[in-house]
Design a protein around this motif. Structure first.
Motif, PDB file in Angstrom:
ATOM      1  N   LYS A 186     -37.391 -31.949  55.022  1.00  0.00           N
ATOM      2  CA  LYS A 186     -37.314 -31.274  56.316  1.00  0.00           C
ATOM      3  C   LYS A 186     -36.944 -32.247  57.432  1.00  0.00           C
ATOM      4  O   LYS A 186     -36.151 -31.906  58.321  1.00  0.00           O
ATOM      5  N   GLU A 187     -37.506 -33.450  57.384  1.00  0.00           N
ATOM      6  CA  GLU A 187     -37.186 -34.445  58.402  1.00  0.00           C
ATOM      7  C   GLU A 187     -35.714 -34.837  58.376  1.00  0.00           C
ATOM      8  O   GLU A 187     -35.131 -35.180  59.409  1.00  0.00           O
ATOM      9  N   ARG A 188     -35.116 -34.785  57.174  1.00  0.00           N
ATOM     10  CA  ARG A 188     -33.697 -35.126  57.047  1.00  0.00           C
ATOM     11  C   ARG A 188     -32.792 -33.938  57.356  1.00  0.00           C
ATOM     12  O   ARG A 188     -31.570 -34.047  57.294  1.00  0.00           O
ATOM     13  N   GLY A 189     -33.387 -32.789  57.673  1.00  0.00           N
ATOM     14  CA  GLY A 189     -32.606 -31.631  58.077  1.00  0.00           C
ATOM     15  C   GLY A 189     -32.210 -30.700  56.955  1.00  0.00           C
ATOM     16  O   GLY A 189     -31.395 -29.793  57.154  1.00  0.00           O
ATOM     17  N   LEU A 190     -32.770 -30.869  55.752  1.00  0.00           N
ATOM     18  CA  LEU A 190     -32.435 -30.003  54.632  1.00  0.00           C
ATOM     19  C   LEU A 190     -33.328 -28.768  54.615  1.00  0.00           C
ATOM     20  O   LEU A 190     -34.485 -28.817  55.043  1.00  0.00           O
TER      21      LEU A 190
END
Length: 525
Positions: free
Chosen positions: A19-23
């Motif tokens: 989630k932090e990487r935007g996935l």
């Protein structure tokens, strides 16, 4: 954004990293095979531990899947060959639980030497059987390591600290590495005949399955003790039981079994066998480490093209990927150009790297060239399966790197030998960014490839260029760029013409009918 499924129980840190990487990530542990098959087509990535079985059926349903990440080392639950054929990268995390697994092997070693679990159970029952549990010291004993990679080397280091003598059997262990570790490299027969304790740290393959069986036990010294925290199936369990009952083996400590979950096994209940339920990687630290690592590796791949700890593709770090991007584009164009000109069976491929590119990570570049070369000839080819496809078709592949610089600061040259001819294509980067073809079959030119192109080989004769330009103009074909080259005056010449729209068959036929034309091809990039 890419979408990822976590289908096994895993530290919440994995979901957090995604989630932090935007996935976009779904956490759905416990899916059965039919449930997984029904939804897997939605996902670009699949993160698993050991419960999810990634079979050909699952892969057939995974139309958009690009990467499978195993939070751990072993990939017995993943059909790697089928994944490769499907063009899916398979990654693991070989370092995240190395210390944890090594420590468990050492704990089993000590428990085996001193019969700690048996003594514990007896004492809890109110017995005081000091004489029954006579153990042995580890100091001065010989430990035989079968496998001396990440985990085996840690076990070796700790065992040497216990003043044990360490023998190692590992076909991939160099003499220099053995010396650095302080172990003695031996063949398997010598290890079996000399070791007081034997511990296994090797993957389960067709070659290692049943490695410790009847014949191996026969070569061991009497009273040997066996530890297996690697993979069930390495030890023939029926042969081990026979060796225990016959007195050849004084004791065994097993964390893994041929069939898991192991709720029943002939070795269970044996007074000289210690068993644990596959706890090798079961520490808080290891679970966090592998969850974080698998999520980071998968995110790097899906977002930047970085490839780390892949089992079926060359590694390419997230830092390398941006630097290699223009070279990857050049490699793909060179391969695609040669592939579109290939009309008969491929026999041999030679890739040469010259100048600056020779000092880079060229394995992914070669995979990109093969992908470009094979894609015009067959469907569903990508960088993952292209090397396998080439090998399956007996296409000989050679890579050569030259540090020297020639006419260009950096150069990639592809030589393709088919059943009828040999063709060469060379390319470079202008300003370290823009791919250019600079040679075709020994003819020098300078061409920027475009979506729609016309390739013409002709005799170098006066008036040909004008005739070609007029013909294209008469057919309403607008020329974007026009690259020319020839071997010598009056000999073979090459024209690479970029046009605005795809060329119609009738135009190709008219070009082929021009005087002095040897070959005509419609190309697309």
């Amino acid at each position: 954004m890419p979408k990822v499924l976590i289908s096994d129980k895993m530290s919440p840190l994995a979901e957090q990293v995604f989630k932090e990487r935007g996935l976009d990530v779904d956490y759905k542990p416990g899916l059965d095979k039919d449930e997984l098959a029904a939804i897997i087509a939605k996902y670009d990535g699949l993160a698993v531990r050991s419960s999810t079985k990634v079979t050909p059926k699952i892969l057939d349903a995974a139309k958009n899947l690009k990467v499978i990440g195993r939070a751990g080392i072993g990939v017995d639950n993943i059909d790697v060959a089928a994944a490769t054929n499907s063009g899916v990268v398979v990654m693991n995390t070989p370092f995240g639980n190395s210390i944890t697994t090594a420590e468990h092997a050492l704990a089993m070693l000590m428990a085996l030497a001193r019969q700690i679990p048996q003594a514990n159970a007896s004492t809890h029952e109110g017995k005081w059987e000091k004489s029954k549990f006579m153990g042995v010291e580890l100091t001065g004993k010989t430990l035989g390591l079968i496998g001396c990679g990440n985990i085996g080397s840690i076990v070796a280091e700790r065992a040497l600290g216990l003043r044990m003598k360490v023998l190692a059997y590992d076909p991939y262990l160099s003499v220099e590495r053995a010396a650095d570790l302080g172990v003695t490299k031996v063949d398997l027969d010598e290890l079996l005949s000399r070791a007081d304790f034997i511990t296994l740290h090797t993957p389960l393959t067709d070659q290692t399955r049943g490695l410790i069986g009847k014949q191996a036990f026969a070569r061991m010294k009497d009273g040997v003790r066996i530890v297996n925290c690697a993979r069930g199936g390495l030890v023939d369990e029926a042969a081990l039981l026979e060796a225990l009952d016959g007195g050849k083996v004084a004791g065994a400590a097993l964390d893994v079994f041929a069939e898991e979950p192991a709720t029943a096994n002939p070795l269970f209940g044996h007074e000289r066998v210690i068993c644990t339920p596959h706890l090798g990687a079961a520490t808080t630290e290891a679970q966090v480490n592998v969850a974080r690592q698998v999520a980071e590796q998968m995110a790097d791949f899906l977002l930047t093209g970085g490839v780390m700890n892949a089992l079926n593709m060359p590694s390419l770090s997230a830092e390398e990927a941006p630097r290699l991007k223009p070279y990857m584009a050049l490699a793909d164009e060179i391969g695609s150009f040669a592939g579109q000109l290939t009309e008969t069976g491929l026999k041999r491929v030679v890739v040469e790297y010259e100048g600056h590119v020779a000092g880079l990570n060229t394995k992914p570049l070669t995979a990109a060239i093969l992908c470009g070369l094979l894609s015009p000839l067959m469907d569903s080819v990508n960088m993952v399966n292209a090397p396998v496809i080439a090998k399956e078709r007996n296409i000989d592949l050679t890579e050569v790197s030259h540090d020297r610089e020639g006419d260009y600061h950096t150069l990639i040259r592809l030589t393709v030998e088919t059943e009828k001819r040999t063709r060469t294509v060379s390319g470079t980067l202008f300003s370290n960014q823009a791919p250019r073809l600079v040679e075709v079959n020994g003819v020098r030119l300078e061409a920027e490839l475009a979506p729609h192109m016309l390739y013409v080989v002709n005799d170098d004769k006066p008036g040909f260029i004008g005739a070609l330009g007029s013909l294209l103009g008469q057919n309403g074909v607008n020329i974007a760029t026009f690259a020319l080259g020839r071997r010598e005056e009056g000999e073979e010449a090459v024209a690479l013409v970029a046009v605005d729209d795809a060329l119609r068959d009738i135009v190709l036929d008219q070009v082929a009918a021009l005087a002095h034309v040897r070959q005509v091809k419609r190309l697309s990039f």
